[in-house]
Design an enzyme around this catalytic site. Structure first.
Site, PDB file in Angstrom:
ATOM      1  N   CYS A  85       9.197  12.478 -60.783  1.00  0.00           N
ATOM      2  CA  CYS A  85       8.441  11.293 -60.539  1.00  0.00           C
ATOM      3  C   CYS A  85       8.013  10.713 -61.828  1.00  0.00           C
ATOM      4  O   CYS A  85       6.591  10.542 -61.982  1.00  0.00           O
ATOM      5  CB  CYS A  85       7.224  11.695 -59.655  1.00  0.00           C
ATOM      6  SG  CYS A  85       6.135  13.196 -60.390  1.00  0.00           S
TER       7      CYS A  85
ATOM      8  N   LYS B  53       9.968  17.976 -50.207  1.00  0.00           N
ATOM      9  CA  LYS B  53      11.389  17.875 -49.990  1.00  0.00           C
ATOM     10  C   LYS B  53      12.040  18.829 -49.326  1.00  0.00           C
ATOM     11  O   LYS B  53      13.137  18.662 -48.551  1.00  0.00           O
ATOM     12  CB  LYS B  53      11.759  17.653 -51.587  1.00  0.00           C
ATOM     13  CG  LYS B  53      11.480  16.456 -52.140  1.00  0.00           C
ATOM     14  CD  LYS B  53      11.912  16.101 -53.680  1.00  0.00           C
ATOM     15  CE  LYS B  53      10.980  14.863 -54.177  1.00  0.00           C
ATOM     16  NZ  LYS B  53       9.692  15.147 -54.672  1.00  0.00           N
TER      17      LYS B  53
HETATM   18  C1  LIG Z   1       7.647  17.979 -59.278  1.00  0.00           C
HETATM   19  S1  LIG Z   1       6.852  19.597 -58.760  1.00  0.00           S
HETATM   20  C2  LIG Z   1       8.046  19.844 -57.152  1.00  0.00           C
HETATM   21  C3  LIG Z   1       7.486  19.136 -55.771  1.00  0.00           C
HETATM   22  C4  LIG Z   1       8.469  19.247 -54.797  1.00  0.00           C
HETATM   23  N1  LIG Z   1       9.821  19.279 -55.236  1.00  0.00           N
HETATM   24  C5  LIG Z   1       8.081  18.688 -53.520  1.00  0.00           C
HETATM   25  O1  LIG Z   1       8.608  17.977 -53.349  1.00  0.00           O
HETATM   26  O2  LIG Z   1       7.115  19.064 -52.916  1.00  0.00           O
HETATM   27  C6  LIG Z   1       7.567  20.767 -59.842  1.00  0.00           C
HETATM   28  C7  LIG Z   1       7.245  22.185 -59.515  1.00  0.00           C
HETATM   29  O3  LIG Z   1       8.159  23.054 -60.359  1.00  0.00           O
HETATM   30  C8  LIG Z   1       7.706  24.083 -60.416  1.00  0.00           C
HETATM   31  N2  LIG Z   1       8.011  24.747 -61.782  1.00  0.00           N
HETATM   32  C9  LIG Z   1       7.515  24.788 -63.036  1.00  0.00           C
HETATM   33  N3  LIG Z   1       8.366  25.355 -63.757  1.00  0.00           N
HETATM   34  C10 LIG Z   1       9.349  25.923 -62.862  1.00  0.00           C
HETATM   35  C11 LIG Z   1      10.304  27.001 -63.347  1.00  0.00           C
HETATM   36  N4  LIG Z   1      10.557  27.395 -64.868  1.00  0.00           N
HETATM   37  N5  LIG Z   1      11.009  27.408 -62.489  1.00  0.00           N
HETATM   38  C12 LIG Z   1      10.688  27.010 -61.225  1.00  0.00           C
HETATM   39  N6  LIG Z   1       9.780  26.286 -60.775  1.00  0.00           N
HETATM   40  C13 LIG Z   1       9.020  25.469 -61.596  1.00  0.00           C
HETATM   41  C14 LIG Z   1       6.031  23.793 -60.214  1.00  0.00           C
HETATM   42  O4  LIG Z   1       5.038  25.025 -60.007  1.00  0.00           O
HETATM   43  C15 LIG Z   1       5.863  22.603 -59.288  1.00  0.00           C
HETATM   44  O5  LIG Z   1       5.715  22.987 -57.949  1.00  0.00           O
END
Ligand SMILES: C[S@@+](CC[C@H](N)C(=O)[O-])C[C@H]1O[C@@H](n2cnc3c(N)ncnc32)[C@H](O)[C@@H]1O
Length: 448
Positions: A381, A267
């Site tokens: 998702c 994104k």
């Molecule tokens: C649903 S994925 C994101 C996908 C991304 N937005 C994309 O479109 O490619 C969620 C992401 O949140 C990150 N994440 C998990 N806990 C988090 C936190 N406390 N703060 C920031 N990022 C975090 C994970 O490492 C993961 O990459």
């Protein structure tokens, strides 16, 4: 020699018994192997197929084996799953060949007694294939769906309760389809028609998808990362529903945008694209190694307006306020179980509560970073109320300076009105193109 079936058995074991992730397990095993193209494709099909159909396979094994699957040793139960999957689902492999090959593969993992048992059970099953049946739909819909469509009981119970039996079957069935490979045209470098033309020249069968202007369905293709148009950064692989998010956030070319949970950058890079590589996108993620993927994607796509920040999204701060912010929160991922079939076995109801807390806290900090008049999107998702509409309701109750933007018009323009839920979009895994996905849009009021 570690042939396709031995490798499949190892992959199935790692995912089922050690909670491995299908994409990582398959990539690691195939990269270490010296399988040819045909065998790589067979091993991939067998691993994903067995994981996807595990409940159905166990149901069949339990009918014909003298010992229940749960009581078998891990290598035995996974060998049987591998054998039954081929016999029951793959017409192209004759059943006796499938049994022989599976027994041979099991020999590298099991003792002689176990091999005899596996052989006996598989031969019993091929003699009785026409006797396989499931709990009756009319008598017990949950058990019917659970075993026929290979889903965990707790999820089937929810789907039946929330959407009714017919829709629950549709969802369960859609999540067993092999997902389409969808790509997003990089409009910084090309347009969709020209990209399709380049793809066709590279022996790819590709079709535009009406729903999103940049989206293309890759129907037949050789290895994606070896395609010239991929190397040249003309596209990014991204789920179709994911592509709606940047369009709905609709950043302007000079905006300061934060993507609070950004890796691997699907994104983020789409936002940059819509901003024509202008303004500034801050891509935050808690995992440094995942931020490397954003760097790689940006370099390949020719994107220069992204700054990555390794930080917990619940704590990150900026000196200046932000115009638009995306919280694409970590979630249960139930909407993408077609692509990652192991999610259905690995996620438990209690995980939703832990995720809920993290999601609410991320949204809370995101809200602080926005300027008055700023736009906030929350997306996941998945399709559980706890992670989606409940989060939004809880947030809006606490923050009367935020208003929900009704997505009715957006839904209409994308032809997605059936998915409108209280002004938000709750997409269900509908066919093999749309993932289960949630999007809510809010605006911050006030005059900071
Ligand atoms: C649903 S994925 C994101 C996908 C991304 N937005 C994309 O479109 O490619 C969620 C992401 O949140 C990150 N994440 C998990 N806990 C988090 C936190 N406390 N703060 C920031 N990022 C975090 C994970 O490492 C993961 O990459």
């Amino acid at each position: 020699m570690r042939n396709a079936r031995v490798i499949s058995l190892e992959g199935i074991y790692k995912i089922n018994e050690e909670d491995g992730f299908s994409n990582l397990v398959v990539n690691t095993l195939l990269n270490k192997s010296n399988l040819d193209k045909r065998d790589r494709s067979l091993a991939t099909q067998l691993i994903y197929g067995v994981i996807r159909r595990r409940n159905t396979l166990d149901w069949i094994i339990n009918k014909f084996a003298s010992r229940q699957v749960k009581k078998m040793t891990p290598w035995v139960r996974n060998s049987l799953r591998l054998g039954v999957y081929q016999v029951y689902y793959l017409d192209k492999i004759p059943a006796p060949v499938a049994v022989n090959e599976t027994v041979e593969a099991a020999k590298s993992k099991c003792n002689r007694g176990a091999i005899k048992f596996i052989n006996g059970v598989l031969r019993n099953i091929i003699r009785n294939l026409d006797k396989i049946n499931y709990p009756k739909l009319e008598k017990d819909p949950v058990q019917h769906i659970r075993y026929k469509y290979s889903q965990p009981q707790w999820l089937v119970e929810r789907w039946v309760k929330n959407y009714g039996i017919d829709k629950a079957i549709e969802i369960a069935n859609n999540l067993n389809k092999i997902p389409a490979t969808v790509i997003r045209t990089n409009t910084l470098k090309t347009n969709r028609d020209s990209l399709i033309q380049s793809l066709v020249e590279d022996q790819v069968t590709a079709e535009p998808i009406a729903l999103v202007p940049e989206a293309i369905n890759l129907i037949k293709y050789p290895s994606i990362d070896r395609l010239k148009s991929f190397e040249e950064g003309k596209f990014q692989v991204q789920g179709l529903a994911s592509m709606l998010v940047a369009h709905i956030l609709a950043p302007e070319a000079d905006d300061r945008v934060v993507d609070l949970c950004s890796a691997p950058g699907g994104k983020t890079t789409h936002l940059s694209q819509l901003m024509n590589n202008g303004g500034q996108v801050y891509a935050v993620d808690v995992h440094q190694h995942k931020l490397e993927l954003i760097h790689e994607n940006c370099t390949r796509l020719g994107i220069t307006n992204v700054e990555t920040i390794c930080s917990d999204g619940r704590e990150v701060s900026f000196t200046e306020k932000i115009d638009k912010l995306l919280v694409d929160a970590p979630c249960s991922g139930l909407g993408i179980m077609a692509k990652k079939p192991e999610i259905r076995w690995q996620k438990k109801p209690q995980d939703l509560l832990e995720l809920q807390q993290l999601q609410a806290e991320l949204l809370e900090n995101g809200a602080k970073l926005l300027k008055a008049g700023g736009v906030l999107i929350y997306s996941t998702c998945t399709f559980t109320d706890e992670e989606n509409i409940d989060i939004i309701k809880g947030f809006l109750e606490k923050h009367d300076n935020f208003k929900l933007v009704d997505l009715s018009q957006t839904a209409q323009s994308f032809g997605l009105t059936e998915y409108l839920t209280e002004g938000t979009l709750q997409l269900l895994p509908d066919d093999n193109l749309i993932e289960g996905f949630f999007i809510a849009k809010m605006v911050k009021s006030g005059n900071e």
